[in-house]
Design an enzyme around this catalytic site. Structure first.
Site, PDB file in Angstrom:
ATOM      1  CG  LEU A 187      -2.071  -0.959   1.299  1.00 37.74           C
ATOM      2  CD1 LEU A 187      -2.776  -0.850   2.647  1.00 37.74           C
ATOM      3  CD2 LEU A 187      -3.050  -0.717   0.166  1.00 37.74           C
ATOM      4  CG  ASP A 188       0.841   4.164  -3.127  1.00 33.92           C
ATOM      5  OD1 ASP A 188       1.796   3.446  -3.465  1.00 33.92           O
ATOM      6  OD2 ASP A 188      -0.011   4.598  -3.916  1.00 33.92           O
ATOM      7  CB  ALA A 189       3.874   6.282   2.258  1.00 32.42           C
ATOM      8  CB  THR A 215      -2.942   4.040   0.545  1.00 36.73           C
ATOM      9  OG1 THR A 215      -2.959   4.847  -0.628  1.00 36.73           O
ATOM     10  CG2 THR A 215      -4.181   3.163   0.561  1.00 36.73           C
ATOM     11  NE  ARG A 257       0.509   7.664  -6.467  1.00 34.57           N
ATOM     12  CZ  ARG A 257       0.431   8.048  -5.203  1.00 34.57           C
ATOM     13  NH1 ARG A 257       0.990   7.325  -4.254  1.00 34.57           N
ATOM     14  NH2 ARG A 257      -0.213   9.149  -4.879  1.00 34.57           N
TER      15      ARG A 257
END
Length: 264
Positions: free
Chosen positions: A109-111, A113, A194
């Site tokens: 997961l993106d930072a 998110t 993303r």
């Protein structure tokens, strides 16, 4: 599968795995509800090797390898999906300290998110579930700028063109639209980078907050942000079933290349 003197009786293996009592496990076998390596076994004298053989009951995988650990994390924003970040940012190590096993994350997961992330020491499961060719379904809740219309929701499910090709949501629905923002639920099986943020930006509604609520059969539920818990027996069975299906798929020619760079 071994039928001779070697191995452990199947009903004992099922009982030890917590499926049911020995007596009920025998009944499950006689009723033809137990498979070993994909083959129905109805003989009570059958013996298996729990370290090698794969068992399922009513189509749901049974975890026999007790050395494998499966943990759910509600990842906070600001934490990178890595066990050690070269840039010194907060990483996942703090959430694995309570387990002696060396756990690592399934996908990313993106930072910026938050939400559901699986941590495990089961490398085969991690590979299959993070694999873009398998396309495990994920559900996100996105807070976006602007008032999203029914037409926009329809556009997301019909499909849009991005710089790296077309994309469409498996499902999309508007949860709320008030003031200058909206809440949108998106269901996707894409592993593109993303992707939720890029999709919403493409339809004119940039994401301001994003959380992953579901990953395959797993639901975040009421797990607080920053907390971890082990998966239940039912959750482990569902996840292992999905993993084995994916493993069969990759064995039969699915493209093994690529990585889930995460779809938020």
């Amino acid at each position: 599968m071994e039928q001779g003197a070697e191995g452990i009786r199947l009903q004992k293996v099922l009982a030890n795995a917590g499926v049911a009592s020995r007596r009920v496990s025998e009944q499950l076998i006689v009723e033809g509800r137990v498979r070993v390596n994909g083959t129905v076994v109805t003989e009570l004298g059958s013996r298996i090797d729990p370290e090698k053989d794969l068992v399922d009951v009513d189509g749901t995988a049974v975890q026999l390898d007790t050395t494998k650990r499966y943990v759910m994390l509600n990842k906070p924003t600001g934490v990178v999906s890595s066990m050690k970040d070269d840039r010194g940012r907060p990483d996942l190590r703090r959430y694995t300290q309570d387990w002696p096993e060396r756990l690592y994350n399934v996908g990313r997961l993106d930072a910026d998110t938050s939400g559901l992330l699986v941590l495990t020491n089961d490398g085969e499961l991690a590979h299959v579930l993070a694999h873009p060719s398998f396309g495990v379904t994920k559900v996100y809740i996105a807070k976006v700028d602007g008032r999203v219309t029914a037409q926009t929701i329809a556009t997301l499910t019909r499909g849009i063109e991005l710089e790296d090709g077309p994309i469409q949501a498996d499902k999309a629905r508007l949860l709320d639209s008030s003031g200058g923002s909206s809440l949108v639920e998106l269901t996707l099986h894409s592993g593109r980078n993303r992707i939720v943020r890029r999709m919403m930006a493409a339809v004119g509604h940039p994401v301001t907050e994003l959380v992953r609520r579901q990953f395959g059969p797993l639901h975040l539920g009421t797990l607080p942000v920053g907390k971890v818990r082990e998966l239940t027996k039912v959750e482990r069975g569902a996840l292992l079933t999905l993993s084995r299906q994916g493993s069969d798929q990759t064995d039969t020619g699915a493209d093994p290349s690529g990585e889930d760079r995460e779809n938020s």
